[in-house]
Design a protein around this motif. Structure first.
Motif, mmCIF file in Angstrom:
data_model
loop_
_atom_site.group_PDB
_atom_site.id
_atom_site.type_symbol
_atom_site.label_atom_id
_atom_site.label_comp_id
_atom_site.label_asym_id
_atom_site.label_seq_id
_atom_site.Cartn_x
_atom_site.Cartn_y
_atom_site.Cartn_z
ATOM 1 N N ALA A 182 0.537 0.677 -36.721
ATOM 2 C CA ALA A 182 2.572 1.884 -36.241
ATOM 3 C C ALA A 182 3.117 -0.263 -36.009
ATOM 4 O O ALA A 182 4.774 -0.428 -36.213
ATOM 5 C CB ALA A 182 2.588 1.863 -35.240
ATOM 6 N N VAL A 183 2.515 -1.003 -34.886
ATOM 7 C CA VAL A 183 3.395 -1.763 -34.325
ATOM 8 C C VAL A 183 4.017 -3.486 -35.791
ATOM 9 O O VAL A 183 4.620 -3.907 -36.076
ATOM 10 C CB VAL A 183 2.348 -2.689 -33.321
ATOM 11 N N ALA A 184 2.247 -3.505 -36.640
ATOM 12 C CA ALA A 184 2.427 -4.335 -37.921
ATOM 13 C C ALA A 184 3.838 -3.508 -38.729
ATOM 14 O O ALA A 184 4.314 -4.002 -39.557
ATOM 15 C CB ALA A 184 1.964 -3.763 -38.201
ATOM 16 N N ILE A 202 2.155 -10.923 -33.756
ATOM 17 C CA ILE A 202 0.734 -10.859 -32.376
ATOM 18 C C ILE A 202 -0.352 -9.820 -31.718
ATOM 19 O O ILE A 202 -1.135 -10.268 -32.203
ATOM 20 C CB ILE A 202 1.291 -12.282 -31.706
ATOM 21 N N ALA A 203 1.229 -8.935 -31.714
ATOM 22 C CA ALA A 203 0.675 -7.690 -30.867
ATOM 23 C C ALA A 203 -0.298 -6.867 -31.628
ATOM 24 O O ALA A 203 -1.335 -6.213 -31.766
ATOM 25 C CB ALA A 203 1.511 -7.042 -30.199
ATOM 26 N N ALA A 204 0.621 -6.756 -33.468
ATOM 27 C CA ALA A 204 -0.699 -5.962 -34.104
ATOM 28 C C ALA A 204 -1.648 -6.281 -34.787
ATOM 29 O O ALA A 204 -2.881 -5.732 -34.154
ATOM 30 C CB ALA A 204 0.894 -6.121 -35.156
ATOM 31 N N PHE A 205 -1.854 -7.886 -35.003
ATOM 32 C CA PHE A 205 -3.087 -7.968 -35.764
ATOM 33 C C PHE A 205 -4.239 -8.214 -34.239
ATOM 34 O O PHE A 205 -5.548 -7.894 -34.030
ATOM 35 C CB PHE A 205 -3.185 -9.760 -35.293
ATOM 36 N N ALA A 209 7.099 -4.460 -37.153
ATOM 37 C CA ALA A 209 7.225 -6.026 -37.327
ATOM 38 C C ALA A 209 7.851 -6.071 -38.498
ATOM 39 O O ALA A 209 9.000 -7.497 -38.828
ATOM 40 C CB ALA A 209 6.182 -6.848 -36.657
ATOM 41 N N PHE A 210 7.203 -5.852 -40.005
ATOM 42 C CA PHE A 210 7.559 -5.688 -40.537
ATOM 43 C C PHE A 210 8.950 -5.142 -41.606
ATOM 44 O O PHE A 210 9.533 -6.053 -41.921
ATOM 45 C CB PHE A 210 6.581 -5.055 -41.858
ATOM 46 N N VAL A 226 10.159 -10.636 -33.288
ATOM 47 C CA VAL A 226 9.091 -10.285 -34.469
ATOM 48 C C VAL A 226 7.965 -10.884 -34.715
ATOM 49 O O VAL A 226 7.112 -10.577 -35.372
ATOM 50 C CB VAL A 226 10.367 -10.822 -36.050
ATOM 51 N N GLN A 227 8.007 -12.582 -34.282
ATOM 52 C CA GLN A 227 7.009 -13.046 -33.432
ATOM 53 C C GLN A 227 6.035 -12.619 -32.916
ATOM 54 O O GLN A 227 4.594 -12.760 -33.441
ATOM 55 C CB GLN A 227 6.758 -14.609 -33.674
ATOM 56 N N LEU A 228 6.161 -11.615 -31.699
ATOM 57 C CA LEU A 228 6.010 -11.161 -30.658
ATOM 58 C C LEU A 228 4.668 -9.995 -31.136
ATOM 59 O O LEU A 228 3.694 -9.255 -30.693
ATOM 60 C CB LEU A 228 6.567 -11.387 -29.433
ATOM 61 N N LEU A 229 5.727 -9.079 -31.727
ATOM 62 C CA LEU A 229 5.281 -8.216 -32.759
ATOM 63 C C LEU A 229 3.984 -7.925 -33.722
ATOM 64 O O LEU A 229 3.041 -8.095 -34.020
ATOM 65 C CB LEU A 229 6.377 -7.152 -33.413
#
Length: 151
Positions: A60-62, A40-43, A65-66, A35-38
Motif C-alpha cells: 500500500a505504501v508503494a 524507502i518505507a515501501a521496500f 508512492a507510485f 516520494v523518496q521517503l515513501l
C-alpha cells in the motif's frame, strides 16, 4: 523618484510569502522528499514483513508512492520532475525483481535462499537509490540520470 528613468535603478524587493499548512507537501520540494521517503518505507516494510497479510502494508505504501510520483511526473519544476521519474523507475524495477524472486520460492522450495539474497540485493539497491534521491531532493538538485541504474 518618479522622474528617475535611468536603466540602473534597482527594482523593488519582493516579499516572499510563506506557505500555509500542508507540512510543506504543496511545494515541489515537499512532494519530491515525500516520494523518496515513501519509496524507502515501501521496500523496508516489504523486507521486514515478507508474508501476507503484513506485506500488504508495504504494498500500500508503494502504491501510494507510485501514484504520487506518477501524478507529478510531468508537472512542477524540472528538477522535481527528475525525482518523480527516478522514484517511478525505482518502484517499478524493484518490485518487478522482487516478484520474480518471490516466484522462485513457489516454483521450487529450496530456492528460497536464493530469493532471500535477491530480496536483500533489491532492498540495498533501492535504499541506495532512494537515499541519494532524498538528499538531492532536500537540496533541490535534479537527479543527474533518472533513468540510470544507480543514479
Amino acid at each position: 523618484m518618479s522622474d528617475n528613468v535611468t536603466p540602473f535603478r534597482r527594482p523593488p524587493k519582493r516579499v516572499q510569502q510563506k506557505q500555509q499548512g500542508g507540512l510543506g507537501l504543496k511545494s515541489h520540494r515537499g512532494k519530491a522528499v515525500l516520494v523518496q521517503l515513501l519509496t524507502i518505507a515501501a521496500f523496508a516494510l516489504n523486507f521486514v514483513f515478507p508474508t501476507p497479510p503484513e506485506s500488504y502494508i508495504g504494498m500500500a505504501v508503494a502504491i501510494g508512492a507510485f501514484l504520487l510520483a506518477y501524478a507529478n511526473r510531468y508537472t512542477g519544476m524540472p528538477w522535481a520532475m527528475t525525482h518523480h521519474e527516478h522514484a517511478v523507475r525505482t518502484l517499478m524495477i524493484g518490485y518487478a525483481i522482487w516478484v520474480f524472486a518471490s516466484l522462485l520460492t513457489l516454483i521450487y522450495g529450496p530456492l528460497a535462499i536464493v530469493a532471500f539474497y535477491i530480496h536483500l540485493a533489491v532492498i540495498v539497491w533501492a535504499l541506495i537509490r532512494a537515499a541519494i534521491g532524498l538528499v538531492l531532493a532536500m537540496l533541490r538538485r535534479p537527479i543527474p540520470n533518472p533513468r540510470g541504474i544507480i543514479i
